[in-house]
Write a protein that holds these residues in place. Structure first.
Motif, PDB file in Angstrom:
ATOM      1  N   LYS A  41      39.680  33.116  43.486  1.00 44.90           N
ATOM      2  CA  LYS A  41      38.986  32.183  42.602  1.00 44.90           C
ATOM      3  C   LYS A  41      37.595  31.964  43.185  1.00 44.90           C
ATOM      4  O   LYS A  41      37.460  31.476  44.314  1.00 44.90           O
ATOM      5  N   VAL A  42      36.580  32.366  42.416  1.00 48.00           N
ATOM      6  CA  VAL A  42      35.217  32.457  42.925  1.00 48.00           C
ATOM      7  C   VAL A  42      34.270  31.653  42.044  1.00 48.00           C
ATOM      8  O   VAL A  42      34.402  31.652  40.813  1.00 48.00           O
ATOM      9  N   VAL A  43      33.308  30.977  42.676  1.00 48.28           N
ATOM     10  CA  VAL A  43      32.234  30.319  41.945  1.00 48.28           C
ATOM     11  C   VAL A  43      30.908  30.946  42.368  1.00 48.28           C
ATOM     12  O   VAL A  43      30.639  31.098  43.562  1.00 48.28           O
ATOM     13  N   ASP A  44      30.110  31.321  41.380  1.00 50.26           N
ATOM     14  CA  ASP A  44      28.756  31.856  41.587  1.00 50.26           C
ATOM     15  C   ASP A  44      27.777  30.775  41.134  1.00 50.26           C
ATOM     16  O   ASP A  44      27.584  30.564  39.942  1.00 50.26           O
ATOM     17  N   ILE A  52      25.800  38.561  41.026  1.00 48.45           N
ATOM     18  CA  ILE A  52      26.782  38.311  42.078  1.00 48.45           C
ATOM     19  C   ILE A  52      28.188  38.197  41.494  1.00 48.45           C
ATOM     20  O   ILE A  52      29.117  38.873  41.934  1.00 48.45           O
ATOM     21  N   GLY A  53      28.357  37.324  40.508  1.00 52.62           N
ATOM     22  CA  GLY A  53      29.680  37.086  39.949  1.00 52.62           C
ATOM     23  C   GLY A  53      30.252  38.295  39.248  1.00 52.62           C
ATOM     24  O   GLY A  53      31.453  38.585  39.372  1.00 52.62           O
ATOM     25  N   LEU A  54      29.415  39.006  38.498  1.00 51.80           N
ATOM     26  CA  LEU A  54      29.902  40.188  37.791  1.00 51.80           C
ATOM     27  C   LEU A  54      30.271  41.303  38.760  1.00 51.80           C
ATOM     28  O   LEU A  54      31.265  42.010  38.553  1.00 51.80           O
ATOM     29  N   ALA A  55      29.485  41.462  39.817  1.00 53.64           N
ATOM     30  CA  ALA A  55      29.814  42.477  40.817  1.00 53.64           C
ATOM     31  C   ALA A  55      31.163  42.171  41.460  1.00 53.64           C
ATOM     32  O   ALA A  55      32.014  43.057  41.614  1.00 53.64           O
ATOM     33  N   PHE A  56      31.374  40.914  41.841  1.00 52.74           N
ATOM     34  CA  PHE A  56      32.638  40.562  42.477  1.00 52.74           C
ATOM     35  C   PHE A  56      33.806  40.770  41.510  1.00 52.74           C
ATOM     36  O   PHE A  56      34.838  41.342  41.879  1.00 52.74           O
ATOM     37  N   ALA A  57      33.631  40.322  40.280  1.00 53.28           N
ATOM     38  CA  ALA A  57      34.716  40.431  39.295  1.00 53.28           C
ATOM     39  C   ALA A  57      35.110  41.870  39.029  1.00 53.28           C
ATOM     40  O   ALA A  57      36.290  42.170  38.799  1.00 53.28           O
ATOM     41  N   THR A  58      34.141  42.782  39.056  1.00 50.60           N
ATOM     42  CA  THR A  58      34.438  44.182  38.767  1.00 50.60           C
ATOM     43  C   THR A  58      34.956  44.938  39.982  1.00 50.60           C
ATOM     44  O   THR A  58      35.593  45.984  39.838  1.00 50.60           O
ATOM     45  N   GLU A  59      34.699  44.416  41.177  1.00 50.80           N
ATOM     46  CA  GLU A  59      35.155  45.109  42.382  1.00 50.80           C
ATOM     47  C   GLU A  59      36.453  44.532  42.928  1.00 50.80           C
ATOM     48  O   GLU A  59      37.160  45.204  43.686  1.00 50.80           O
ATOM     49  N   VAL A  60      36.763  43.296  42.584  1.00 52.10           N
ATOM     50  CA  VAL A  60      38.039  42.687  42.960  1.00 52.10           C
ATOM     51  C   VAL A  60      38.712  42.269  41.658  1.00 52.10           C
ATOM     52  O   VAL A  60      38.734  41.097  41.289  1.00 52.10           O
ATOM     53  N   LEU A  61      39.210  43.249  40.936  1.00 54.17           N
ATOM     54  CA  LEU A  61      39.776  43.011  39.608  1.00 54.17           C
ATOM     55  C   LEU A  61      40.962  42.043  39.702  1.00 54.17           C
ATOM     56  O   LEU A  61      41.768  42.120  40.624  1.00 54.17           O
ATOM     57  N   GLY A  62      41.036  41.166  38.743  1.00 53.87           N
ATOM     58  CA  GLY A  62      42.055  40.127  38.767  1.00 53.87           C
ATOM     59  C   GLY A  62      41.525  38.811  39.281  1.00 53.87           C
ATOM     60  O   GLY A  62      42.170  37.773  39.131  1.00 53.87           O
ATOM     61  N   GLU A  64      39.075  35.518  39.319  1.00 52.87           N
ATOM     62  CA  GLU A  64      38.510  34.674  38.280  1.00 52.87           C
ATOM     63  C   GLU A  64      37.206  34.096  38.796  1.00 52.87           C
ATOM     64  O   GLU A  64      37.148  33.566  39.913  1.00 52.87           O
ATOM     65  N   VAL A  65      36.159  34.214  37.991  1.00 54.85           N
ATOM     66  CA  VAL A  65      34.819  33.818  38.404  1.00 54.85           C
ATOM     67  C   VAL A  65      34.276  32.760  37.447  1.00 54.85           C
ATOM     68  O   VAL A  65      34.324  32.942  36.226  1.00 54.85           O
ATOM     69  N   TRP A  66      33.771  31.679  38.026  1.00 53.26           N
ATOM     70  CA  TRP A  66      33.024  30.674  37.266  1.00 53.26           C
ATOM     71  C   TRP A  66      31.568  30.769  37.694  1.00 53.26           C
ATOM     72  O   TRP A  66      31.247  30.615  38.879  1.00 53.26           O
ATOM     73  N   ALA A  67      30.683  31.049  36.737  1.00 51.33           N
ATOM     74  CA  ALA A  67      29.258  31.186  37.013  1.00 51.33           C
ATOM     75  C   ALA A  67      28.524  29.972  36.458  1.00 51.33           C
ATOM     76  O   ALA A  67      28.767  29.555  35.327  1.00 51.33           O
ATOM     77  N   ASP A 117      38.413  29.657  46.306  1.00 52.74           N
ATOM     78  CA  ASP A 117      38.494  30.471  47.528  1.00 52.74           C
ATOM     79  C   ASP A 117      37.124  30.795  48.105  1.00 52.74           C
ATOM     80  O   ASP A 117      36.950  30.778  49.328  1.00 52.74           O
ATOM     81  N   ILE A 118      36.183  31.144  47.226  1.00 49.56           N
ATOM     82  CA  ILE A 118      34.879  31.632  47.685  1.00 49.56           C
ATOM     83  C   ILE A 118      33.776  31.068  46.796  1.00 49.56           C
ATOM     84  O   ILE A 118      33.887  31.112  45.562  1.00 49.56           O
ATOM     85  N   VAL A 119      32.708  30.567  47.409  1.00 47.10           N
ATOM     86  CA  VAL A 119      31.468  30.258  46.697  1.00 47.10           C
ATOM     87  C   VAL A 119      30.415  31.257  47.157  1.00 47.10           C
ATOM     88  O   VAL A 119      30.125  31.361  48.353  1.00 47.10           O
ATOM     89  N   LEU A 120      29.868  32.000  46.207  1.00 42.55           N
ATOM     90  CA  LEU A 120      28.795  32.959  46.466  1.00 42.55           C
ATOM     91  C   LEU A 120      27.541  32.454  45.762  1.00 42.55           C
ATOM     92  O   LEU A 120      27.603  32.066  44.593  1.00 42.55           O
ATOM     93  N   THR A 121      26.409  32.479  46.433  1.00 43.15           N
ATOM     94  CA  THR A 121      25.227  31.907  45.810  1.00 43.15           C
ATOM     95  C   THR A 121      23.930  32.466  46.383  1.00 43.15           C
ATOM     96  O   THR A 121      23.812  32.700  47.586  1.00 43.15           O
TER      97      THR A 121
END
Length: 219
Positions: A41-44, A52-62, A64-67, A117-121
């Motif tokens: 579960k990731v927040v961008d 950032i969020g789209l890259a993570f979502a496509t490389e760790v399929l399954g 969930e990203v909130w941008a 789980d992760i905040v990327l920014t």
């Protein structure tokens, strides 16, 4: 604009993603691997083009990203890139959520507090009086995506750290890009917000460029 395995559309009103920001995504992916996670579960925060969020979502399929993006004008590009990316990766269509809001404010995504789980920014962090010399940055990137709100540029990054500390569950990871002058100050600030293992990392050119920190586990 190429970003990791994606080709993103950019134009007026959106920050053009840079190669060094790919390291923010890489840190998040490597962290999930070390922890044996197949989804996260990731927040961008400060999503911009969605890189950032789209890259993570496509490389760790399954995952969930909130941008979160503050500018409606910028969010038009986020949506465009989401639409293009889902054509290639249809599985992410239901796992990527875009919210138009101020990433520094506590009400934003407050329903997710303590569950992420992760905040990327890659927040705005350029010092107010340090106008970039590169014409592609100075003349084309929007000011809202560049300047960090104070003379040293740390006002917005510090607010992002504070918001991330609420969103993350204990043991969760923050990865944040910053100016080369800000690393140690932001690492120290992160420690005051309940983060541990706050470490400044270099970019491809050997300059201190991004921070990783884990939210402290109590008990």
């Amino acid at each position: 604009a190429p970003f990791r395995y994606l080709d993103l559309k950019v134009g007026p009103g959106v920050f053009i993603p840079r190669p060094e920001t790919e390291l923010v995504v890489q840190e998040g992916i490597e962290w999930t691997t070390r922890h044996g996670m197949y989804r996260a579960k990731v927040v961008d925060l400060c999503a911009g083009s969605g890189a950032i969020g789209l890259a993570f979502a496509t490389e760790v399929l399954g995952s969930e990203v909130w941008a979160v993006e503050k500018s409606e004008r910028t969010a038009q590009w986020t949506r465009r890139n989401l639409d293009e990316t889902t054509k290639q990766y249809p599985a992410i269509a239901g796992n990527y959520h875009l919210e138009i809001a101020d990433a520094t404010q506590m009400p934003t995504l407050n329903q997710l507090d303590g569950t992420i789980d992760i905040v990327l920014t890659n927040p705005p962090y350029v010092p107010l009086f340090d106008i970039p010399v590169q014409p592609e940055v100075r003349d084309y990137d929007p000011d809202l995506a560049l300047y960090g709100g104070s003379s040293d540029g740390t006002l917005i990054p510090e607010r992002i750290i504070s918001r991330a500390s609420k969103l993350l569950k204990p043991g969760g990871l923050l990865v944040m890009e910053h100016d080369v002058t800000q690393g140690e100050r932001l690492a120290a600030f992160a420690r005051t917000c309940g983060f541990v293992d706050a470490v400044v990392h270099n970019d491809y050119t050997g300059r201190p460029r991004y921070l990783t920190a884990e939210k402290q586990v109590i008990g």
